[in-house]
Design an enzyme around this catalytic site. Structure first.
Site, PDB file in Angstrom:
ATOM      1  N   TYR A 131      10.413  77.781 -26.402  1.00  0.00           N
ATOM      2  CA  TYR A 131      10.571  76.957 -27.593  1.00  0.00           C
ATOM      3  C   TYR A 131       9.225  76.508 -28.165  1.00  0.00           C
ATOM      4  O   TYR A 131       9.182  75.669 -29.068  1.00  0.00           O
ATOM      5  CB  TYR A 131      11.413  75.721 -27.275  1.00  0.00           C
ATOM      6  CG  TYR A 131      12.808  76.059 -26.814  1.00  0.00           C
ATOM      7  CD1 TYR A 131      13.796  76.436 -27.723  1.00  0.00           C
ATOM      8  CD2 TYR A 131      13.143  76.013 -25.465  1.00  0.00           C
ATOM      9  CE1 TYR A 131      15.078  76.751 -27.303  1.00  0.00           C
ATOM     10  CE2 TYR A 131      14.430  76.323 -25.034  1.00  0.00           C
ATOM     11  CZ  TYR A 131      15.391  76.694 -25.950  1.00  0.00           C
ATOM     12  OH  TYR A 131      16.658  77.008 -25.533  1.00  0.00           O
ATOM     13  N   LEU A 137       6.133  73.609 -32.188  1.00  0.00           N
ATOM     14  CA  LEU A 137       7.358  73.243 -31.486  1.00  0.00           C
ATOM     15  C   LEU A 137       8.580  73.626 -32.316  1.00  0.00           C
ATOM     16  O   LEU A 137       8.690  73.241 -33.485  1.00  0.00           O
ATOM     17  CB  LEU A 137       7.374  71.734 -31.213  1.00  0.00           C
ATOM     18  CG  LEU A 137       6.127  71.155 -30.545  1.00  0.00           C
ATOM     19  CD1 LEU A 137       6.284  69.657 -30.344  1.00  0.00           C
ATOM     20  CD2 LEU A 137       5.830  71.847 -29.229  1.00  0.00           C
ATOM     21  N   CYS A 138       9.483  74.376 -31.691  1.00  0.00           N
ATOM     22  CA  CYS A 138      10.684  74.823 -32.404  1.00  0.00           C
ATOM     23  C   CYS A 138      11.714  73.698 -32.409  1.00  0.00           C
ATOM     24  O   CYS A 138      12.743  73.749 -31.739  1.00  0.00           O
ATOM     25  CB  CYS A 138      11.261  76.075 -31.749  1.00  0.00           C
ATOM     26  SG  CYS A 138      12.599  76.822 -32.692  1.00  0.00           S
ATOM     27  N   MET A 139      11.417  72.657 -33.182  1.00  0.00           N
ATOM     28  CA  MET A 139      12.280  71.495 -33.340  1.00  0.00           C
ATOM     29  C   MET A 139      12.732  71.424 -34.796  1.00  0.00           C
ATOM     30  O   MET A 139      11.905  71.537 -35.711  1.00  0.00           O
ATOM     31  CB  MET A 139      11.542  70.199 -32.992  1.00  0.00           C
ATOM     32  CG  MET A 139      11.068  70.063 -31.559  1.00  0.00           C
ATOM     33  SD  MET A 139      10.115  68.512 -31.341  1.00  0.00           S
ATOM     34  CE  MET A 139      11.380  67.259 -31.685  1.00  0.00           C
ATOM     35  N   HIS A 204      14.706  80.229 -39.320  1.00  0.00           N
ATOM     36  CA  HIS A 204      15.842  79.301 -39.298  1.00  0.00           C
ATOM     37  C   HIS A 204      16.476  79.119 -40.681  1.00  0.00           C
ATOM     38  O   HIS A 204      17.658  78.784 -40.772  1.00  0.00           O
ATOM     39  CB  HIS A 204      15.418  77.961 -38.698  1.00  0.00           C
ATOM     40  CG  HIS A 204      15.221  78.021 -37.218  1.00  0.00           C
ATOM     41  ND1 HIS A 204      16.263  78.195 -36.337  1.00  0.00           N
ATOM     42  CD2 HIS A 204      14.095  77.966 -36.464  1.00  0.00           C
ATOM     43  CE1 HIS A 204      15.796  78.220 -35.101  1.00  0.00           C
ATOM     44  NE2 HIS A 204      14.485  78.094 -35.149  1.00  0.00           N
TER      45      HIS A 204
END
Length: 214
Positions: A131, A137-139, A204
């Site tokens: 992640y 950061l894949c947030m 995304h």
């Protein structure tokens, strides 16, 4: 940024800690003055967010180059769940070096924060996780930004929880990569993180956010 009482105990350690705090406060004052002089719209908001963190006394915050728009935040092992791999790695690394070793987080704030997102990435050490991509950061919080996300204190709490849950490992402890990033590499790390966020957003926007996200 940690606020330490001005009442000196006379100890060398206390005097050194007080000197560090004074240097930080002087840096913040220079940063605020420079931002106001440059007419940065987000200056007052950033100062408000920074003051809130200082009053908490939990995070160490330094302004990079006395810029109110570039923060470096030290996240020590106690910021992460005690059962997490990252907490254990930081503890091991700190024991090996006989000093506290943090995760260094960089935040670059745009002129119109919070209406535009900050660039947030791991400056050092290198972390391994499915992640985390080149420090990015894949947030959803950071990739699909909303102005209401602009509470930096809440953002840091969520980032700490994300890193705890992501299974992140320190590359050097896991046996891959270097523990530190040299000053010459800092700009390269920032650029890689910026590109990684662009790729994450494009992905995304097309695929959405599945239930598997952290």
């Amino acid at each position: 940024c940690a606020l330490i009482s001005s009442e000196a105990d006379g100890g060398e350690e206390d005097a050194e800690a007080q000197a560090v705090v004074e240097r930080r406060m002087e840096s913040i004052q220079r940063g605020l003055a420079s931002a106001k002089a440059a007419g940065v719209p987000s200056a007052v908001r950033l100062m408000k967010e920074l003051r809130r963190l200082c009053l908490m006394g939990v995070y160490e915050v330094d302004l990079v180059g006395d810029s109110l728009q570039t923060w470096e935040i030290a996240l020590y092992d106690w910021a992460f769940d005690e059962q997490s791999a990252l907490h254990r790695d930081l503890h091991l690394l700190s024991d090996a070096r006989d000093e506290l070793v943090p995760i260094m987080l960089r935040l670059h704030f745009p002129d119109d924060f919070p209406f535009s997102p900050p660039l947030v990435y791991i400056a050092q050490p290198e972390l391994l996780s499915e992640y985390i991509f080149d420090g990015a950061l894949c947030m959803e919080l950071l990739v699909d930004w909303r102005p209401q996300y602009g509470n930096v204190e809440a953002m840091l709490v969520q980032i700490s929880a994300f890193l705890s849950m992501s299974g992140a490992r320190i590359a050097s402890v896991a046996g891959s990569g270097a523990a530190d990033v040299s000053q010459d590499e800092t700009a390269a790390v920032q650029e890689k993180a910026k590109r990684a966020y662009e790729h994450l957003k494009a992905f995304h926007d097309k695929k959405g956010w599945s239930n598997r996200q952290l």
